[in-house]
Scaffold this motif. Structure first.
Motif, PDB file in Angstrom:
ATOM      1  N   HIS A  45       6.007   2.760   1.352  1.00  0.00           N
ATOM      2  CA  HIS A  45       5.254   1.468   1.310  1.00  0.00           C
ATOM      3  C   HIS A  45       4.740   0.746   2.333  1.00  0.00           C
ATOM      4  O   HIS A  45       5.944   0.324   3.433  1.00  0.00           O
ATOM      5  N   ARG A  71      10.482   3.984  -9.398  1.00  0.00           N
ATOM      6  CA  ARG A  71      10.156   4.949  -8.162  1.00  0.00           C
ATOM      7  C   ARG A  71      11.033   6.280  -8.050  1.00  0.00           C
ATOM      8  O   ARG A  71      10.598   7.252  -7.647  1.00  0.00           O
ATOM      9  N   SER A 118      11.435  -4.163  -2.462  1.00  0.00           N
ATOM     10  CA  SER A 118      10.099  -4.780  -3.167  1.00  0.00           C
ATOM     11  C   SER A 118      10.232  -6.181  -3.465  1.00  0.00           C
ATOM     12  O   SER A 118       9.307  -6.915  -3.650  1.00  0.00           O
ATOM     13  N   ASP A 172      10.398   5.970   2.107  1.00  0.00           N
ATOM     14  CA  ASP A 172      11.581   6.773   1.287  1.00  0.00           C
ATOM     15  C   ASP A 172      12.046   7.905   2.295  1.00  0.00           C
ATOM     16  O   ASP A 172      11.432   8.748   2.564  1.00  0.00           O
ATOM     17  N   GLU A 209       0.941  -1.095  -0.110  1.00  0.00           N
ATOM     18  CA  GLU A 209       0.125   0.066  -0.067  1.00  0.00           C
ATOM     19  C   GLU A 209       0.788   1.250   0.104  1.00  0.00           C
ATOM     20  O   GLU A 209       1.840   1.193   0.797  1.00  0.00           O
ATOM     21  N   GLU A 210       0.495   1.945  -0.816  1.00  0.00           N
ATOM     22  CA  GLU A 210       1.232   3.560  -1.003  1.00  0.00           C
ATOM     23  C   GLU A 210       0.989   4.450  -0.013  1.00  0.00           C
ATOM     24  O   GLU A 210      -0.579   4.463   0.014  1.00  0.00           O
ATOM     25  N   HIS A 256       9.833   9.339  -3.282  1.00  0.00           N
ATOM     26  CA  HIS A 256       8.582  10.612  -3.222  1.00  0.00           C
ATOM     27  C   HIS A 256       8.405  11.436  -1.968  1.00  0.00           C
ATOM     28  O   HIS A 256       7.441  11.967  -1.974  1.00  0.00           O
ATOM     29  N   ARG A 303       1.464   8.298   2.332  1.00  0.00           N
ATOM     30  CA  ARG A 303       2.167   9.366   2.784  1.00  0.00           C
ATOM     31  C   ARG A 303       1.861   9.801   4.049  1.00  0.00           C
ATOM     32  O   ARG A 303       0.710   9.830   4.674  1.00  0.00           O
ATOM     33  N   ALA A 345       6.936   9.571   1.893  1.00  0.00           N
ATOM     34  CA  ALA A 345       6.209   8.533   1.538  1.00  0.00           C
ATOM     35  C   ALA A 345       6.801   7.305   1.958  1.00  0.00           C
ATOM     36  O   ALA A 345       7.820   7.020   2.200  1.00  0.00           O
TER      37      ALA A 345
END
Length: 285
Positions: free
Chosen positions: A20, A188, A44, A59, A6-7, A65, A9, A18
């Motif tokens: 994952h 990314r 990943s 990140d 799931e992404e 991001h 922020r 940001a």
């Protein structure tokens, strides 16, 4: 490439980042920290193989991001410790574990040494302590850093005409990686600009460090780690020099030497599986 994450922020008090999310919501809390100039995609391959843990793969500021630090702020390696703590606060995690690669492993050790009461476990990949420096080199290091900082705004990041050319360049970068690994990081880490693609990373990340810890400073963090720690070292990684081999063998950590390069957890599926085979029983204890 289909990866179950799931992404998200997170608006921290000082910056927006940001990340994952992997794993079950009720799993053991783990914050995953990537290496220098990489991003959350470094996990990943590995993260989906780890069982029973809730992973927040960040990140770090200036990468991927996440936002860049404001003008006048720095990217000293210890600054990331505060970013990690504020991330944990967002999830209400008073205690949590850290999964770190390279620079992310170094940040993990520093935070675990500085605040041992907050960290449950350390899972480290090819990284332990930062590059060190002694007192006699400090004035020149600071001078070089200040000079580079004055010039950074006039420098232009490289622009690659095609995505594939950027991938090829990343394959040959610091900590050379496989084509598939470079592609994952590039998907990314790149952004379109006039003339092609460039990296999202803050140009200030490439500046020389203004100050380095002495070796005694760095080892003090290691020796204050109070939680279980498992360190994976790659046969063709960045810790193969005699001094680093000697250091790693003297550490109070579980030590595992595995085949592969510095990004063995990302370069191919077999490498990710060998790293997961080490960390799954470590987190299950």
């Amino acid at each position: 490439m289909s990866i179950p994450f799931e992404e998200i922020r997170l608006r921290l008090p000082h910056i927006e980042v940001a990340a994952h999310l992997y794993g079950p919501e009720d799993g053991q809390p783990v914050i995953a920290l990537h290496g220098w100039l990489d991003n959350a995609a470094t996990f990943s391959r590995l993260a989906p193989l780890l069982q029973g843990i809730r992973i927040v793969a960040l990140d770090l500021p200036g990468h991927g991001h996440s936002d860049h630090r404001p003008a006048g702020a720095s990217y000293n390696i210890w600054d990331y410790a505060y970013d990690v703590l504020q991330t944990a606060e967002q999830f209400g995690w008073k205690r949590f574990s850290l999964l770190g690669h390279s620079m992310g492993a170094i940040v993990s050790v520093m935070l675990a040494g500085a605040m041992p009461e907050r960290i449950d476990r350390l899972a480290l990949i090819d990284g332990v302590i930062p590059y060190t420096g002694e007192a006699d080199t400090a004035p020149q290091k600071l001078g070089d850093s200040l000079q580079a900082l004055l010039a950074v705004d006039g420098k232009r990041k490289p622009v690659y005409p095609t995505f594939e050319q950027a991938v090829s360049a990343r394959m040959k970068g610091v900590g050379a990686v496989s084509h598939d690994a470079a592609e994952r990081l590039a998907q990314r880490g790149l952004m379109p600009v006039p003339g092609g693609y460039t990296w999202r990373t803050d140009a200030r990340l490439m500046l020389p460090s203004p100050m380095r810890l002495s070796r005694a400073h760095a080892l003090a963090f290691v020796h204050r780690v109070a939680c279980p720690a498992s360190l994976v070292l790659a046969h063709q990684g960045l810790m193969t020099q005699p001094a680093m081999v000697e250091l790693s063998e003297a550490l109070p950590f579980q030590l595992h030497r595995l085949p592969g390069g510095h990004h063995l957890h990302l370069d191919d599926q077999a490498g990710a599986e060998t790293v997961a085979a080490v960390f799954n029983p470590f987190f299950a204890v």
